[in-house]
Design a protein around this motif. Structure first.
Motif, mmCIF file in Angstrom:
data_model
loop_
_atom_site.group_PDB
_atom_site.id
_atom_site.type_symbol
_atom_site.label_atom_id
_atom_site.label_comp_id
_atom_site.label_asym_id
_atom_site.label_seq_id
_atom_site.Cartn_x
_atom_site.Cartn_y
_atom_site.Cartn_z
ATOM 1 N N ALA A 8 14.138 44.178 -8.025
ATOM 2 C CA ALA A 8 13.108 43.637 -7.138
ATOM 3 C C ALA A 8 13.068 44.504 -5.891
ATOM 4 C CB ALA A 8 13.402 42.192 -6.777
ATOM 5 N N ASP A 9 11.893 44.658 -5.342
ATOM 6 C CA ASP A 9 11.701 45.451 -4.130
ATOM 7 C C ASP A 9 11.092 44.586 -3.040
ATOM 8 O OD1 ASP A 9 12.591 47.920 -5.229
ATOM 9 O OD2 ASP A 9 10.669 48.121 -6.261
ATOM 10 N N ASN A 10 11.390 44.965 -1.804
ATOM 11 C CA ASN A 10 10.799 44.352 -0.617
ATOM 12 C C ASN A 10 11.047 42.843 -0.538
ATOM 13 O OD1 ASN A 10 9.520 44.738 1.807
ATOM 14 N ND2 ASN A 10 7.486 44.388 0.978
ATOM 15 N N LEU A 11 12.275 42.441 -0.794
ATOM 16 C CA LEU A 11 12.654 41.035 -0.686
ATOM 17 C C LEU A 11 12.937 40.676 0.768
ATOM 18 C CD1 LEU A 11 15.248 40.738 -3.601
ATOM 19 C CD2 LEU A 11 12.879 39.966 -3.626
ATOM 20 N N THR A 12 12.691 39.430 1.108
ATOM 21 C CA THR A 12 13.092 38.929 2.418
ATOM 22 C C THR A 12 14.548 38.479 2.321
ATOM 23 O OG1 THR A 12 12.438 36.658 1.930
ATOM 24 C CG2 THR A 12 10.743 38.107 2.887
ATOM 25 N N PHE A 13 15.156 38.219 3.462
ATOM 26 C CA PHE A 13 16.537 37.751 3.477
ATOM 27 C C PHE A 13 16.666 36.423 2.721
ATOM 28 C CE2 PHE A 13 19.923 35.220 5.443
ATOM 29 C CZ PHE A 13 21.007 36.027 5.122
ATOM 30 N N GLN A 14 15.709 35.498 2.912
ATOM 31 C CA GLN A 14 15.772 34.200 2.244
ATOM 32 C C GLN A 14 15.665 34.348 0.727
ATOM 33 O OE1 GLN A 14 13.773 34.785 4.921
ATOM 34 N NE2 GLN A 14 14.897 33.590 6.428
ATOM 35 N N GLU A 15 14.815 35.244 0.256
ATOM 36 C CA GLU A 15 14.683 35.461 -1.183
ATOM 37 C C GLU A 15 15.985 36.019 -1.764
ATOM 38 O OE1 GLU A 15 9.874 36.381 -1.332
ATOM 39 O OE2 GLU A 15 11.297 38.028 -1.075
ATOM 40 N N TYR A 16 16.574 36.982 -1.070
ATOM 41 C CA TYR A 16 17.831 37.549 -1.552
ATOM 42 C C TYR A 16 18.945 36.496 -1.522
ATOM 43 C CZ TYR A 16 21.711 40.751 -2.229
ATOM 44 O OH TYR A 16 22.833 41.368 -2.719
ATOM 45 N N GLN A 17 18.971 35.656 -0.498
ATOM 46 C CA GLN A 17 19.962 34.576 -0.422
ATOM 47 C C GLN A 17 19.824 33.624 -1.601
ATOM 48 O OE1 GLN A 17 22.369 35.717 1.723
ATOM 49 N NE2 GLN A 17 22.659 33.549 2.030
ATOM 50 N N GLU A 18 18.606 33.385 -2.029
ATOM 51 C CA GLU A 18 18.381 32.502 -3.178
ATOM 52 C C GLU A 18 18.998 33.102 -4.440
ATOM 53 O OE1 GLU A 18 17.115 28.884 -4.620
ATOM 54 O OE2 GLU A 18 17.174 29.594 -2.553
ATOM 55 N N ILE A 19 18.934 34.415 -4.570
ATOM 56 C CA ILE A 19 19.564 35.085 -5.710
ATOM 57 C C ILE A 19 21.079 34.977 -5.620
ATOM 58 C CG2 ILE A 19 19.952 37.320 -6.834
ATOM 59 C CD1 ILE A 19 17.092 38.080 -5.986
ATOM 60 N N LYS A 26 26.683 39.259 -0.338
ATOM 61 C CA LYS A 26 25.878 38.649 0.719
ATOM 62 C C LYS A 26 25.557 39.706 1.769
ATOM 63 C CE LYS A 26 27.794 34.059 0.033
ATOM 64 N NZ LYS A 26 27.123 33.942 -1.196
ATOM 65 N N LEU A 27 24.382 39.584 2.367
ATOM 66 C CA LEU A 27 23.938 40.518 3.395
ATOM 67 C C LEU A 27 23.833 39.808 4.733
ATOM 68 C CD1 LEU A 27 21.065 42.338 1.451
ATOM 69 C CD2 LEU A 27 23.480 42.955 1.573
ATOM 70 N N GLN A 28 23.701 40.592 5.782
ATOM 71 C CA GLN A 28 23.565 40.031 7.118
ATOM 72 C C GLN A 28 22.188 39.411 7.306
ATOM 73 O OE1 GLN A 28 25.262 43.996 8.349
ATOM 74 N NE2 GLN A 28 25.579 42.791 10.208
ATOM 75 N N LYS A 29 22.095 38.448 8.202
ATOM 76 C CA LYS A 29 20.834 37.735 8.432
ATOM 77 C C LYS A 29 19.724 38.641 8.937
ATOM 78 C CE LYS A 29 22.800 33.229 9.060
ATOM 79 N NZ LYS A 29 22.867 32.014 9.798
ATOM 80 N N ASN A 30 20.062 39.743 9.552
ATOM 81 C CA ASN A 30 19.060 40.666 10.079
ATOM 82 C C ASN A 30 18.502 41.586 8.997
ATOM 83 O OD1 ASN A 30 20.699 39.622 12.110
ATOM 84 N ND2 ASN A 30 20.167 41.253 13.498
ATOM 85 N N ALA A 31 19.026 41.517 7.785
ATOM 86 C CA ALA A 31 18.592 42.413 6.705
ATOM 87 C C ALA A 31 17.127 42.171 6.374
ATOM 88 C CB ALA A 31 19.453 42.199 5.471
ATOM 89 N N ASP A 32 16.443 43.267 6.105
ATOM 90 C CA ASP A 32 15.017 43.200 5.807
ATOM 91 C C ASP A 32 14.686 44.274 4.778
ATOM 92 O OD1 ASP A 32 12.457 42.196 6.055
ATOM 93 O OD2 ASP A 32 11.921 43.609 7.630
ATOM 94 N N VAL A 84 22.522 46.821 15.394
ATOM 95 C CA VAL A 84 23.326 45.808 14.700
ATOM 96 C C VAL A 84 24.437 46.495 13.917
ATOM 97 C CG1 VAL A 84 23.283 44.020 12.921
ATOM 98 C CG2 VAL A 84 21.392 44.207 14.518
ATOM 99 N N GLU A 85 25.650 45.991 14.099
ATOM 100 C CA GLU A 85 26.795 46.523 13.356
ATOM 101 C C GLU A 85 26.739 46.062 11.899
ATOM 102 O OE1 GLU A 85 29.341 48.613 14.291
ATOM 103 O OE2 GLU A 85 28.101 48.914 16.069
ATOM 104 N N ILE A 86 27.230 46.891 11.004
ATOM 105 C CA ILE A 86 27.223 46.574 9.583
ATOM 106 C C ILE A 86 28.477 45.780 9.240
ATOM 107 C CG2 ILE A 86 27.260 47.537 7.260
ATOM 108 C CD1 ILE A 86 25.882 50.014 8.506
#
Length: 187
Positions: free
Chosen positions: A105-116, A124-130, A157-159
């Motif tokens: 999948a491409d161009n997911l939002t943070f919420q969509e990735y969290q659902e996966i 898990k990724l940081q909340k600022n991920a886009d 933002v630190e990784i």
């Protein structure tokens, strides 16, 4: 069970329906065992037919109530609360067949990735991920898999790399953003 298992659930957890079906069978057997024990008690105490039916129905409802509660909660979450999110996510997921199975999948939002990540083991990724993109293929029989995820973060933002234990991270700075790419392979 069939109502809450939508495309997203089945894509990332193909065994969900067989497992849930076995769970239903298991609870049915528990209910039958409970009723059989109750029948033995009824015979010893010479309980009336009306009382037997009431207690048997109560045993069945109590044992099955876990499934009713669990499925009701999942229907609410998947079909009501997160309906639009899961619909958007389902449109972005595409099949990939480099190994036997896979998705991307491409161009997911943070919420969509969290659902996966709620369904699958993805890091898990940081909340600022886009602008999140992932590519995941796996064999199915053998433990071979390939997982790649890339996402953008603001430059300041630190990784947080605590989730990235088994693979390789690459960081590219483009303007005011960092593009992080993580690759993991298993055999």
């Amino acid at each position: 069970m069939a109502y809450w298992t939508d495309f997203v659930e089945l894509t990332f957890n193909s065994y969900v329906r067989p497992i849930q079906f076995l769970k239903i069978i298991g609870f049915t057997f528990l209910s039958l065992i409970g009723i059989r024990i109750a029948i033995g008690v009824f015979r010893k105490r010479k309980t009336s037919s009306k009382k037997r039916i009431q207690i048997s129905a109560l045993i069945t409802v109590l044992i099955s109530s876990f499934l009713y509660f669990d499925y009701s909660k999942r229907i609410y979450e998947n079909r009501i609360q997160k309906r639009e999110l899961r619909k958007e996510l389902a449109l972005k997921i595409e099949p990939v067949n480099r190994l036997a199975f896979g998705t991307k999948a491409d161009n997911l939002t943070f919420q969509e990735y969290q659902e996966i990540t709620r369904i699958k083991w993805f890091p898990k990724l940081q909340k600022n991920a886009d602008s999140i993109s992932y590519y995941y293929t796996y064999d199915g029989f053998l433990p071979d898999y390939s997982f790649n995820v890339s996402y953008s973060l603001p430059k300041n933002v630190e990784i947080d790399s605590t989730e990235f234990k088994y693979g390789k991270i690459e960081i590219d700075t483009i303007g005011n953003e960092k593009r992080i790419s993580y690759s993991e392979y298993g055999q």
